[in-house]
Scaffold this motif. Structure first.
Motif, mmCIF file in Angstrom:
data_model
loop_
_atom_site.group_PDB
_atom_site.id
_atom_site.type_symbol
_atom_site.label_atom_id
_atom_site.label_comp_id
_atom_site.label_asym_id
_atom_site.label_seq_id
_atom_site.Cartn_x
_atom_site.Cartn_y
_atom_site.Cartn_z
ATOM 1 N N ALA A 110 -15.985 -29.633 -12.371
ATOM 2 C CA ALA A 110 -16.688 -28.489 -11.782
ATOM 3 C C ALA A 110 -18.055 -28.287 -12.419
ATOM 4 N N GLN A 111 -18.118 -28.357 -13.739
ATOM 5 C CA GLN A 111 -19.358 -28.029 -14.438
ATOM 6 C C GLN A 111 -20.364 -29.173 -14.443
ATOM 7 N N ILE A 112 -19.886 -30.412 -14.502
ATOM 8 C CA ILE A 112 -20.795 -31.561 -14.584
ATOM 9 C C ILE A 112 -21.116 -32.127 -13.202
ATOM 10 N N ASN A 113 -20.080 -32.347 -12.406
ATOM 11 C CA ASN A 113 -20.258 -33.040 -11.121
ATOM 12 C C ASN A 113 -20.455 -32.102 -9.941
ATOM 13 N N ASP A 114 -20.020 -30.845 -10.076
ATOM 14 C CA ASP A 114 -20.280 -29.817 -9.060
ATOM 15 C C ASP A 114 -19.879 -30.289 -7.667
ATOM 16 N N GLY A 115 -18.631 -30.803 -7.555
ATOM 17 C CA GLY A 115 -18.166 -31.308 -6.270
ATOM 18 C C GLY A 115 -17.602 -30.217 -5.388
ATOM 19 N N ASN A 116 -17.024 -30.630 -4.254
ATOM 20 C CA ASN A 116 -16.461 -29.672 -3.313
ATOM 21 C C ASN A 116 -15.031 -30.009 -2.891
ATOM 22 N N ALA A 117 -14.404 -30.933 -3.610
ATOM 23 C CA ALA A 117 -13.019 -31.289 -3.309
ATOM 24 C C ALA A 117 -12.379 -31.917 -4.543
ATOM 25 N N ILE A 118 -11.074 -31.740 -4.677
ATOM 26 C CA ILE A 118 -10.342 -32.437 -5.732
ATOM 27 C C ILE A 118 -9.075 -33.046 -5.156
ATOM 28 N N ALA A 119 -8.659 -34.165 -5.757
ATOM 29 C CA ALA A 119 -7.415 -34.834 -5.401
ATOM 30 C C ALA A 119 -6.527 -34.871 -6.644
ATOM 31 N N ILE A 120 -5.321 -34.350 -6.510
ATOM 32 C CA ILE A 120 -4.394 -34.216 -7.627
ATOM 33 C C ILE A 120 -3.219 -35.179 -7.445
ATOM 34 N N PRO A 121 -2.746 -35.821 -8.517
ATOM 35 C CA PRO A 121 -1.519 -36.614 -8.411
ATOM 36 C C PRO A 121 -0.302 -35.684 -8.386
ATOM 37 N N PHE A 122 0.334 -35.576 -7.233
ATOM 38 C CA PHE A 122 1.455 -34.652 -7.091
ATOM 39 C C PHE A 122 2.811 -35.310 -7.352
ATOM 40 N N ALA A 123 2.801 -36.615 -7.662
ATOM 41 C CA ALA A 123 4.054 -37.304 -7.997
ATOM 42 C C ALA A 123 3.960 -37.930 -9.383
ATOM 43 N N LYS A 124 2.929 -38.739 -9.618
ATOM 44 C CA LYS A 124 2.762 -39.417 -10.903
ATOM 45 C C LYS A 124 2.578 -38.398 -12.024
ATOM 46 N N GLY A 125 3.494 -38.401 -12.982
ATOM 47 C CA GLY A 125 3.397 -37.497 -14.123
ATOM 48 C C GLY A 125 3.706 -36.051 -13.793
ATOM 49 N N PHE A 126 4.193 -35.800 -12.588
ATOM 50 C CA PHE A 126 4.438 -34.430 -12.162
ATOM 51 C C PHE A 126 5.903 -34.080 -12.428
ATOM 52 N N GLY A 127 6.193 -33.785 -13.663
ATOM 53 C CA GLY A 127 7.557 -33.459 -14.044
ATOM 54 C C GLY A 127 7.700 -32.006 -14.424
ATOM 55 N N TRP A 128 8.489 -31.775 -15.460
ATOM 56 C CA TRP A 128 8.725 -30.422 -15.950
ATOM 57 C C TRP A 128 7.390 -29.782 -16.341
ATOM 58 N N GLY A 129 7.125 -28.584 -15.851
ATOM 59 C CA GLY A 129 5.861 -27.907 -16.136
ATOM 60 C C GLY A 129 4.749 -28.259 -15.179
ATOM 61 N N GLY A 130 5.062 -29.032 -14.134
ATOM 62 C CA GLY A 130 4.033 -29.425 -13.178
ATOM 63 C C GLY A 130 3.379 -28.241 -12.502
ATOM 64 N N ASP A 131 4.178 -27.206 -12.225
ATOM 65 C CA ASP A 131 3.617 -26.018 -11.584
ATOM 66 C C ASP A 131 2.658 -25.290 -12.518
ATOM 67 N N LEU A 132 2.976 -25.290 -13.823
ATOM 68 C CA LEU A 132 2.077 -24.666 -14.798
ATOM 69 C C LEU A 132 0.770 -25.437 -14.907
ATOM 70 N N ASN A 133 0.872 -26.767 -14.891
ATOM 71 C CA ASN A 133 -0.339 -27.581 -14.961
ATOM 72 C C ASN A 133 -1.242 -27.303 -13.772
ATOM 73 N N LEU A 134 -0.641 -27.140 -12.588
ATOM 74 C CA LEU A 134 -1.430 -26.800 -11.398
ATOM 75 C C LEU A 134 -2.175 -25.487 -11.593
ATOM 76 N N THR A 135 -1.455 -24.490 -12.096
ATOM 77 C CA THR A 135 -2.082 -23.182 -12.323
ATOM 78 C C THR A 135 -3.251 -23.297 -13.272
ATOM 79 N N TYR A 136 -3.075 -24.033 -14.362
ATOM 80 C CA TYR A 136 -4.155 -24.185 -15.345
ATOM 81 C C TYR A 136 -5.329 -24.983 -14.759
ATOM 82 N N ILE A 137 -5.024 -25.985 -13.917
ATOM 83 C CA ILE A 137 -6.086 -26.739 -13.246
ATOM 84 C C ILE A 137 -6.932 -25.810 -12.379
ATOM 85 N N PHE A 138 -6.278 -25.000 -11.573
ATOM 86 C CA PHE A 138 -7.004 -24.102 -10.679
ATOM 87 C C PHE A 138 -7.798 -23.055 -11.463
#
Length: 212
Positions: free
Chosen positions: A103-131
């Motif tokens: 957000a701060q360096i590249n100032d883009g307008n879209a993001i793509a998140i890996p919703f399967a790879k590495g998305f285990g316990w706490g995945g919902d928390l990681n999403l919240t922190y990402i947003f």
């Protein structure tokens, strides 16, 4: 800010969870989340990650939305598809640090998140922190702040370069495989949301002809 959420078919089951995390973070900032689906794995409209890119490009280039949140199993396919089109700068985001620096360096307008790879316990928390880190400050301010001037300059250079390295989106939509493009616009609420919010009449006309 209008923020679109788009899920492709392999990760459609997570749509409601992603939407809840996104709304929890951005609605207090006054942003609006518009969920374009897929909503469930059983949706009639089955979006591939390539179609996610088509849909994201149309939404952003028409100013129907200001930002797109998407992804796939690894996030790579959705990111590559989004970046195949003009008017889209999509980052591959795995954690809050990725989100903040993108957000701060590249100032883009879209993001793509890996919703399967590495998305285990706490995945919902990681999403919240990402947003949280993605939208906690005005984007494009630079990181670290002493790098703000060259980073803003580089972003302008990239924007100008993309103007000559990409074709007109209207031409791409009309010349690409019709069923592929049409399928990207077959979501349950696409017509309702897109034609309500679209600010580009010429692009809207192209989309109307495709989905007729």
């Amino acid at each position: 800010m209008k923020i679109a959420l788009i899920n492709e078919n392999s990760q459609a089951a997570k749509n409601s969870m992603i939407e809840a995390a996104l709304k929890h973070v951005v609605e207090p900032f006054g942003h609006e989340v518009i969920n374009y689906g897929m909503y469930t794995t059983e949706d009639t409209c089955q979006l591939t990650y390539v179609q996610v890119g088509i849909l994201a490009a149309v939404l952003l280039n028409s100013s129907a939305v200001d930002y797109v949140i998407t992804g796939c199993g690894t996030g790579e396919g959705a990111m590559l598809a989004c970046n195949s089109f003009p008017g889209v700068i999509c980052g591959h985001i795995e954690d809050p640090l990725d989100a903040y620096t993108f957000a701060q360096i590249n100032d883009g307008n879209a993001i793509a998140i890996p919703f399967a790879k590495g998305f285990g316990w706490g995945g919902d928390l990681n999403l919240t922190y990402i947003f949280e880190k993605l939208f906690c400050e005005k984007s494009g301010q630079g990181y670290p702040r002493e790098r703000a001037v060259p980073e803003k300059r580089n972003k302008k250079i990239l924007d100008k370069l993309k103007l000559v390295t990409y074709r007109e989106l209207k031409d791409i939509l009309q010349e690409a495989e019709k069923e592929l493009v049409k399928g990207a616009f077959m979501g349950e609420h696409f017509k309702e949301y897109f034609f309500r919010d679209c600010k580009d009449e010429k692009l809207a006309e192209v989309v109307k002809k495709i989905i007729e």
